[in-house]
Design an enzyme around this catalytic site. Structure first.
Site, PDB file in Angstrom:
ATOM      1  N   HIS A 158       0.841  -1.196   0.000  1.00 58.70           N
ATOM      2  CA  HIS A 158       0.000   0.000   0.000  1.00 58.70           C
ATOM      3  C   HIS A 158       0.874   1.244   0.000  1.00 58.70           C
ATOM      4  O   HIS A 158       1.868   1.315   0.736  1.00 58.70           O
ATOM      5  CB  HIS A 158      -0.912   0.024   1.231  1.00 58.70           C
ATOM      6  CG  HIS A 158      -1.688   1.294   1.376  1.00 58.70           C
ATOM      7  ND1 HIS A 158      -1.508   2.164   2.439  1.00 58.70           N
ATOM      8  CD2 HIS A 158      -2.644   1.860   0.589  1.00 58.70           C
ATOM      9  CE1 HIS A 158      -2.323   3.188   2.298  1.00 58.70           C
ATOM     10  NE2 HIS A 158      -3.032   3.031   1.197  1.00 58.70           N
ATOM     11  N   SER A 159       0.544   2.211  -0.837  1.00 53.82           N
ATOM     12  CA  SER A 159       1.233   3.499  -0.859  1.00 53.82           C
ATOM     13  C   SER A 159       2.739   3.307  -1.101  1.00 53.82           C
ATOM     14  O   SER A 159       3.129   2.682  -2.091  1.00 53.82           O
ATOM     15  CB  SER A 159       0.945   4.251   0.443  1.00 53.82           C
ATOM     16  OG  SER A 159       1.222   5.621   0.304  1.00 53.82           O
TER      17      SER A 159
END
Length: 270
Positions: A98-99
């Site tokens: 994520h991210s």
């Protein structure tokens, strides 16, 4: 007489076919579900998966959520730690980032391709070799990231302004959930996430790994234009879309779990 002969010839073949289908179904039932390793992004920790993890486990998946917050979060430390975890797995895993965790799983794919069944980028940095996040986000007019960070030069750390954190990360979350998450955000050292371990050279995965992108349409941290720009630079096997902010694991965990299940099914049917 003629029809009876045809029927007598076909019955053994049909019985064999039914037996084969039954055996195939049994194999499908016995095949263990995938293991998902979920790599969190900046300022977060393993806690951010608390709503998603039980939903995935209820579906029969095994879920591992490594934690790497605070000091020492250089990219090579993070990849080394998760790499050691991957080496312990008996079967290849589904690796989600994520991210900024997207940069981590990209590096892991270069070092541990045989341990990874699929790469999943959740509103994450899917960077071509040699490109940095600022280059990707140069024309991102939606992202509030740069205006939401506070640098503490005396301690050498950077953190998220907690007054701006909800709009940045959790705009579509219920207030109570957003506050729960904001209270857990942690500072990070002012160290480039892309720094290399001394003596480490760029590596390219020797074998292709199926790659998927889950884009988030209403993202105030990594704007959808930046996400789609990366998708044009680095092809993916499939792209999924969620009408969410930057943290669908908190705002839409059930929908995210459904997408992850679809990705698992897609790979296993290939």
């Amino acid at each position: 007489m003629y029809n009876d002969s045809i029927r007598n010839l076909m019955l053994p073949a049909l019985a064999t076919l039914l037996l084969m289908l039954n055996e195939s179904c049994n194999i499908m039932k016995q095949r263990p579900k995938d293991t998902f390793v979920l790599v969190h992004g900046g300022f977060h920790g393993a806690w951010c998966w608390d709503k998603l993890k039980p939903l995935m486990e209820k579906k029969g998946f095994r879920v591992i959520t490594p934690d790497h917050t605070g000091q020492g979060k250089e990219l090579y430390h993070y990849t080394d730690n998760i790499g050691a975890l991957l080496e312990k797995q008996e079967r290849p895993v589904m690796l989600l980032g994520h991210s900024s965790g997207g940069m981590v799983i990209t590096e892991l794919a270069k070092k541990y391709p045989g341990k990874i069944k699929g790469l999943i980028y959740l509103s994450a940095f899917l960077l071509p070799e040699g490109m940095s996040p600022p280059e990707i986000m140069r024309n991102d007019t939606v992202s509030l990231m740069s205006s939401s960070l506070i640098t503490d030069e005396s301690n050498g750390t950077i953190s998220v302004d907690k007054k701006k954190a909800k709009q940045l990360f959790y705009a579509d979350c219920e207030d109570a959930i957003a506050q729960w998450a904001i209270d857990r955000l942690s500072p990070e050292p002012v160290v480039p996430m892309g720094n290399k371990k001394p003596g480490q050279k760029n590596m390219v995965s020797p074998q292709p790994i199926p790659r998927f992108y889950i884009e988030t349409l209403n993202d105030n941290a990594l704007g959808i234009s930046s996400q789609r720009h990366m998708q044009t630079l680095s092809s993916c096997d499939k792209i999924y879309t969620l009408s969410s902010g930057h943290s669908p694991f908190l705002s839409q965990p059930a929908k995210l779990a459904t997408v992850l299940t679809e990705i698992s099914d897609f790979i296993n049917e290939k």
